[in-house]
Design a protein around this motif. Structure first.
Motif, mmCIF file in Angstrom:
data_model
loop_
_atom_site.group_PDB
_atom_site.id
_atom_site.type_symbol
_atom_site.label_atom_id
_atom_site.label_comp_id
_atom_site.label_asym_id
_atom_site.label_seq_id
_atom_site.Cartn_x
_atom_site.Cartn_y
_atom_site.Cartn_z
ATOM 1 N N ASP A 86 -3.480 2.628 3.328
ATOM 2 C CA ASP A 86 -4.314 2.032 2.540
ATOM 3 C C ASP A 86 -3.993 1.422 1.139
ATOM 4 O OD1 ASP A 86 -6.081 2.939 4.349
ATOM 5 O OD2 ASP A 86 -6.745 4.827 3.338
ATOM 6 N N ALA A 87 -2.871 2.193 0.699
ATOM 7 C CA ALA A 87 -2.466 1.508 -0.637
ATOM 8 C C ALA A 87 -1.606 -0.054 -0.353
ATOM 9 C CB ALA A 87 -1.445 2.351 -0.968
ATOM 10 N N ASP A 88 -0.925 -0.026 0.717
ATOM 11 C CA ASP A 88 -0.074 -1.246 1.062
ATOM 12 C C ASP A 88 -1.424 -2.515 1.093
ATOM 13 O OD1 ASP A 88 2.088 -0.121 1.409
ATOM 14 O OD2 ASP A 88 1.916 0.329 3.499
ATOM 15 N N ARG A 89 -2.538 -2.306 1.956
ATOM 16 C CA ARG A 89 -3.543 -3.205 2.183
ATOM 17 C C ARG A 89 -4.194 -3.554 1.045
ATOM 18 N NH1 ARG A 89 -3.818 -0.104 6.339
ATOM 19 N NH2 ARG A 89 -5.607 0.911 5.652
ATOM 20 N N ALA A 90 -4.395 -2.503 0.061
ATOM 21 C CA ALA A 90 -5.164 -2.482 -1.290
ATOM 22 C C ALA A 90 -4.339 -3.530 -2.373
ATOM 23 C CB ALA A 90 -5.465 -1.273 -1.963
ATOM 24 N N ASN A 91 -2.980 -3.462 -2.313
ATOM 25 C CA ASN A 91 -2.456 -4.427 -3.243
ATOM 26 C C ASN A 91 -1.694 -5.571 -2.471
ATOM 27 O OD1 ASN A 91 -0.153 -3.451 -1.919
ATOM 28 N ND2 ASN A 91 0.251 -1.617 -3.670
ATOM 29 N N GLY A 92 -2.011 -5.769 -1.244
ATOM 30 C CA GLY A 92 -1.582 -6.763 -0.594
ATOM 31 C C GLY A 92 0.080 -6.732 -0.445
ATOM 32 N N GLY A 93 0.827 -5.350 -0.383
ATOM 33 C CA GLY A 93 2.068 -5.109 -0.529
ATOM 34 C C GLY A 93 2.718 -5.446 0.937
ATOM 35 N N GLN A 94 1.894 -5.307 1.985
ATOM 36 C CA GLN A 94 2.347 -5.464 3.190
ATOM 37 C C GLN A 94 1.407 -6.280 4.296
ATOM 38 O OE1 GLN A 94 4.000 -1.820 5.423
ATOM 39 N NE2 GLN A 94 2.904 -2.698 7.101
ATOM 40 N N ARG A 95 1.978 -7.072 5.013
ATOM 41 C CA ARG A 95 1.077 -7.761 6.167
ATOM 42 C C ARG A 95 1.390 -7.148 7.517
ATOM 43 N NH1 ARG A 95 -1.577 -12.365 4.821
ATOM 44 N NH2 ARG A 95 -1.198 -13.261 3.015
ATOM 45 N N PRO A 96 0.564 -7.192 8.255
ATOM 46 C CA PRO A 96 0.672 -6.762 9.610
ATOM 47 C C PRO A 96 1.889 -7.174 10.295
ATOM 48 C CG PRO A 96 -1.741 -7.173 9.178
ATOM 49 C CD PRO A 96 -0.821 -7.908 8.316
ATOM 50 N N THR A 97 2.481 -6.096 10.897
ATOM 51 C CA THR A 97 3.772 -6.235 11.732
ATOM 52 C C THR A 97 3.609 -5.974 13.380
ATOM 53 O OG1 THR A 97 4.708 -4.365 11.141
ATOM 54 C CG2 THR A 97 5.254 -6.041 9.773
ATOM 55 N N LEU A 98 4.114 -6.711 14.242
ATOM 56 C CA LEU A 98 4.376 -6.314 15.284
ATOM 57 C C LEU A 98 4.993 -5.460 15.758
ATOM 58 C CD1 LEU A 98 2.736 -7.200 18.106
ATOM 59 C CD2 LEU A 98 4.640 -9.006 18.380
ATOM 60 N N ASN A 99 4.577 -4.112 16.485
ATOM 61 C CA ASN A 99 5.319 -3.214 17.129
ATOM 62 C C ASN A 99 5.238 -2.962 18.492
ATOM 63 O OD1 ASN A 99 6.121 -2.802 14.476
ATOM 64 N ND2 ASN A 99 5.355 -0.614 14.247
#
Length: 339
Positions: free
Chosen positions: A296-309
């Protein structure tokens, strides 16, 4: 479909339309080029894995965009070969080469946005797998015969290849319809209510069909082969992440995945990280498009974009198991998560 198939289809269409008006190799070459061009959008990076997936087969696969592009490509080709008098014929040939690419892609389950820029609806019949030798081989044989024989006989081989491949697509739709009825009957007999039902072929064939039946809380997976001696379907039940779907339904990536997959997706969480899975391509527990959306924190501050796993099954064991299942040999229920 895969690149080889699109090259073969483009060449076959080019040769069929141009006939003996130009050298066969020219028609086959530009058919192959035209059949490849729409898929060059795969090299565009849209910024993250979810966007790269959902924006593939977009403008470059639009019937409208390709129709507008066809006369420009025909003008270039006719000038390169000094065949200005054949401009209209090249236009027709290359238009058909270009638009048959997305039309064939639409026969797979992925999602092809045929009506861009007016609609981003992803069309997908889902009656053929992305790689199917039974469709591709007649096209290759026909084109090779046309190139080698360079005569009316060679053109007849090419036409036969197109007819056979087209008949195979028609067969796939009929087989899918039959499998769909089997799945519906099974769900009804077992008292299973489903909001959505997906019926797609397993890899490389149209004999073994995979079913995914969804509800708001779960999804069920089952298999049926046209060579089975019974229409009974063994369903396995899996959690779809209902609580997470409710909590994150307004999250942009979740909403995008819901629309692109027509609702055939699941949400899960592990160690505080949110995961999105496209249920259409793959099988339990291996799915081609499984995305890590971060915390949630990643998405809130834009720190991580989705990656393919995403993951794929072990080929050494998956192919023999696939062959046995096509032949109607079901593994014991306790030995496998799928039947």
């Amino acid at each position: 479909m895969d690149s080889l198939t699109q090259i073969a289809l483009g060449s076959a269409v080019g040769v069929a339309v141009m006939g003996r008006r130009t050298a066969v190799w020219k028609a086959a070459l530009w058919g192959a080029i035209g059949g490849t061009l729409p898929d060059l959008d795969a090299f565009i990076d849209h910024g993250d894995a979810v966007l790269n997936m959902t924006l593939h087969r977009a403008e470059s696969h639009s019937l409208i965009v390709l129709t507008l592009f066809a006369p420009l490509l025909a003008w270039v080709v006719s000038r390169i070969h000094g065949e200005a008098a054949l401009f209209r014929r090249w236009w027709l040939a290359l238009w058909l080469v270009l638009i048959t690419h997305p039309l064939l892609d639409t026969m797979t389950v992925y999602g092809t946005q045929l009506l861009r820029p007016f609609s981003d609806h992803p069309f997908g019949v889902g009656s053929v797998f992305i790689i199917d030798p039974a469709y591709t081989l007649p096209l290759i044989v026909g084109v090779v015969a046309a190139l080698r024989l360079r005569s009316a006989r060679g053109l007849a081989w090419n036409a036969a290849g197109l007819v056979l491949s087209t008949l195979y697509l028609a067969w796939s739709v009929g087989a899918q319809h039959h499998a769909t009825q089997v799945a519906r009957d099974s769900l009804k007999q077992q008292g299973m209510a489903a909001d959505g039902l997906l019926v797609t072929p397993s890899p490389f064939n149209t004999l073994l069909w995979r079913f995914v039946a969804t509800t708001s809380t779960q999804y069920r997976e089952g298999y049926y082969s046209l060579l089975d001696d019974t229409r009974d379907v063994r369903w396995t039940v899996h959690d779809r992440g209902a609580e997470l779907l409710t909590r994150y339904r307004d999250e942009p990536y979740v909403a995008r995945m819901a629309a692109f997959t027509h609702g055939f997706f699941s949400v899960s969480e592990a160690e505080g990280r949110l995961y999105l899975t496209d249920l259409r391509m793959g099988q339990e527990p291996n799915y081609t498009f499984h995305f890590d959306l971060g915390t949630d924190a990643d998405r809130a501050n834009g720190g991580q974009r989705p990656t393919l796993n995403g993951s794929r099954p072990d080929i050494a064991t998956a192919l023999p198991a696939l062959w046995h299942r096509i032949l109607g040999q079901r593994p014991p229920p306790a030995a496998s998560a799928a039947n």
